[in-house]
Design a protein around this motif. Sequence first.
Motif, mmCIF file in Angstrom:
data_model
loop_
_atom_site.group_PDB
_atom_site.id
_atom_site.type_symbol
_atom_site.label_atom_id
_atom_site.label_comp_id
_atom_site.label_asym_id
_atom_site.label_seq_id
_atom_site.Cartn_x
_atom_site.Cartn_y
_atom_site.Cartn_z
ATOM 1 N N PRO A 293 0.830 -1.212 0.000
ATOM 2 C CA PRO A 293 0.000 0.000 0.000
ATOM 3 C C PRO A 293 0.862 1.259 0.000
ATOM 4 C CG PRO A 293 -0.899 -1.617 1.509
ATOM 5 C CD PRO A 293 0.413 -2.170 1.042
ATOM 6 N N PHE A 294 0.373 2.304 -0.683
ATOM 7 C CA PHE A 294 1.217 3.479 -0.930
ATOM 8 C C PHE A 294 0.343 4.706 -1.125
ATOM 9 C CE2 PHE A 294 3.047 6.316 -4.163
ATOM 10 C CZ PHE A 294 4.324 6.556 -3.673
ATOM 11 N N THR A 295 0.804 5.845 -0.647
ATOM 12 C CA THR A 295 0.263 7.142 -1.044
ATOM 13 C C THR A 295 1.438 8.013 -1.447
ATOM 14 O OG1 THR A 295 0.349 8.030 1.211
ATOM 15 C CG2 THR A 295 -1.727 7.022 0.507
ATOM 16 N N GLY A 296 1.308 8.679 -2.578
ATOM 17 C CA GLY A 296 2.397 9.514 -3.054
ATOM 18 C C GLY A 296 2.195 9.893 -4.503
ATOM 19 N N PRO A 297 3.209 10.501 -5.131
ATOM 20 C CA PRO A 297 3.060 11.014 -6.492
ATOM 21 C C PRO A 297 3.118 9.914 -7.547
ATOM 22 C CG PRO A 297 5.289 11.396 -5.717
ATOM 23 C CD PRO A 297 4.533 10.819 -4.554
ATOM 24 N N SER A 298 2.422 10.162 -8.656
ATOM 25 C CA SER A 298 2.405 9.190 -9.751
ATOM 26 C C SER A 298 2.224 9.902 -11.081
ATOM 27 C CB SER A 298 1.269 8.180 -9.573
ATOM 28 O OG SER A 298 1.485 7.359 -8.453
ATOM 29 N N LEU A 299 2.743 9.263 -12.116
ATOM 30 C CA LEU A 299 2.464 9.653 -13.495
ATOM 31 C C LEU A 299 1.484 8.653 -14.083
ATOM 32 C CD1 LEU A 299 6.023 10.502 -14.905
ATOM 33 C CD2 LEU A 299 4.138 12.113 -14.587
ATOM 34 N N LEU A 300 0.490 9.157 -14.796
ATOM 35 C CA LEU A 300 -0.457 8.300 -15.504
ATOM 36 C C LEU A 300 -0.282 8.537 -16.994
ATOM 37 C CD1 LEU A 300 -1.696 8.580 -12.592
ATOM 38 C CD2 LEU A 300 -3.933 8.300 -13.669
ATOM 39 N N SER A 301 0.021 7.480 -17.734
ATOM 40 C CA SER A 301 0.157 7.603 -19.185
ATOM 41 C C SER A 301 -1.153 8.094 -19.793
ATOM 42 C CB SER A 301 0.531 6.251 -19.797
ATOM 43 O OG SER A 301 -0.585 5.370 -19.736
ATOM 44 N N GLY A 302 -1.122 8.429 -21.080
ATOM 45 C CA GLY A 302 -2.332 8.920 -21.730
ATOM 46 C C GLY A 302 -3.491 7.946 -21.651
ATOM 47 N N SER A 303 -3.225 6.656 -21.919
ATOM 48 C CA SER A 303 -4.317 5.675 -21.863
ATOM 49 C C SER A 303 -4.794 5.475 -20.432
ATOM 50 C CB SER A 303 -3.873 4.341 -22.470
ATOM 51 O OG SER A 303 -2.782 3.797 -21.756
ATOM 52 N N ALA A 304 -3.865 5.475 -19.470
ATOM 53 C CA ALA A 304 -4.248 5.312 -18.066
ATOM 54 C C ALA A 304 -5.043 6.516 -17.571
ATOM 55 C CB ALA A 304 -3.003 5.105 -17.206
ATOM 56 N N SER A 305 -4.598 7.723 -17.926
ATOM 57 C CA SER A 305 -5.325 8.911 -17.478
ATOM 58 C C SER A 305 -6.658 9.045 -18.203
ATOM 59 C CB SER A 305 -4.479 10.171 -17.665
ATOM 60 O OG SER A 305 -4.138 10.377 -19.018
ATOM 61 N N GLY A 306 -6.754 8.505 -19.432
ATOM 62 C CA GLY A 306 -8.037 8.499 -20.127
ATOM 63 C C GLY A 306 -9.076 7.708 -19.358
ATOM 64 N N VAL A 307 -8.686 6.515 -18.880
ATOM 65 C CA VAL A 307 -9.596 5.708 -18.055
ATOM 66 C C VAL A 307 -9.883 6.421 -16.740
ATOM 67 C CG1 VAL A 307 -9.856 3.519 -16.820
ATOM 68 C CG2 VAL A 307 -8.835 3.556 -19.103
#
Length: 558
Positions: A293-307
């Motif tokens: 389990p984790f809380t913190g910063p992340s990058l979401l690719s275009g397809s991931a951020s689309g969902v």
Amino acid sequence: MKKFILLLASLLASLLLPAQDKMLDLLKGELKSQMATLQKGEYPPYYMNYRVIDNFTRTVRSSMGATTSVEEEKQIIFVPQVRIGSPEFDNFHETQNGVLTNRFAGPPTILLPSDLTNGLDAFKETIREEVNSRYKYAKKTYEAAKAKSGVKVENEDKSPDFTPAKAEKYFEPALSADKIAFDTDLWQKKLNKYTALLAENKDVIGANATLNYKIWRKYFVSTEGAEIAENRVYVVLSIKGTTMADDGMELPLNKSYMAFSLDELPSEALIIKDLKAMSTKLSELKVAPLVQPFTGPSLLSGSASGVFFHEIFGHRVEGQKMKSDSDGQTFKNMVGEYVLPKNLSVYMDPTMKKYHGNPLNGHYIFDDQGVRGERVEVVKDGKLLNFLMTRTGLNGFLRSNGHARAEFEYDPTSRQSNLIVETNNYKSDAELRKMLIDEAKQQGKEYGYFFKSVTGGFTQTGRTGANSFNVTPLEVYRIYVDGRKDELVRGVDMIGTPLSMFSNIDAAGGDFEIFTGTCGASSGNVPVTAISPTILVNKVELQKKAKPTVTPALLPRP
């Protein structure tokens, strides 16, 4: 002179509308007849429409190099809608559907005969029986809605249950046989080749491919005078490879290709290249470490951020559901306020057939209430402007923008189409990566995460439970702040609540990716697309997937 102008206008209209097929003419005749008959009842309908979906779907499936099924489905589905009362208050005031449904069973499938010459009597009788059934249900729900309105707390939303819309006339000729020809043997060989390629990898325990070739001819007629016949063609090739970690966790990767014709699909060489990359990645996933389990910063690719946007944002701007007090109404009273960072805009556009040359699954001309689809500027530079509307009104939004959608048997409600997220402040991939690392350091984290691909997700929008979301990643990497190589990990779900997540978006890239999928909700499954750049979120919450219950095979795969 006035009569001459009217005659000329009528003549021009007839020239613009080609000779209509028999189905459309029969539907118009039956609608007129049934409307006249029901005017004699206790509650004369003020509006009716008939929807017919002529569905012709071919499906080929392959697994581990061999064909598992070849299916052909032909059916003509009939869905009438009967409205009694008045546009201000009618039988749909308390319900979305014009027929009894529950959480375990959807509406019945009413099939019409395909032979309109020899089966004409059966055609008419089927329509009359279903319309009569819907009328009886309309009376029941209308009386229940009136009784309920007299005892419950008054709803703040005073908008009408059915708003005006233009009665459209539109006709496309039925597609000829050569336009929908399908070489079953050829596609069996192709799919078997693709799954056999994945199966060459002994780490792969499942290699599956499905080709769906859907030809829909949709008819819509209404007592307001709408007459629509529209063709829709969808070709979707989906390929899935699965491996299993030593602890029994199944780890899939998916690749989908969407087109409007078989010829539009990518070349075999490109698909094979993608599958070789998938095979390599599956072997890496098999031995990847399990996430905590984790809380913190992340990058979401275009397809991931689309969902991400589809699930946690798109479902909360579907206007019709907000009329109900049981809905969470996250954004109902936030029009004109900033709900996203000022560098982001979101719009929905069913009229867009392609985006930078890529076919879009959420394209259509008319929605399932016969309203022409429109581009909707939902958020402009961070500020909420609009909702996805049907002909059910909402305070401040008294017209449909063509987003009433439904699967075959269902009554339509507000649904997404093509969701597009754009930024006015582009960050390169290198800049986003640096921002992620800087944010992780500031938070005292050893690493942040990069979500490269996801398979979908779900969200809760009601107010009786947690107003939350869950997105299911497939390919996730740890990005270490000390410069270590990015590390592929497994066994994680992204969870959270919408408003807090929106406030955590810091930046977006300029390169877009497209997620093609099918969205399931209260009006069934509808094809959708989500397009987005990579985004940086300063805080996400990750939870471990459920513990596997499968024991890995003792013997190696043959």
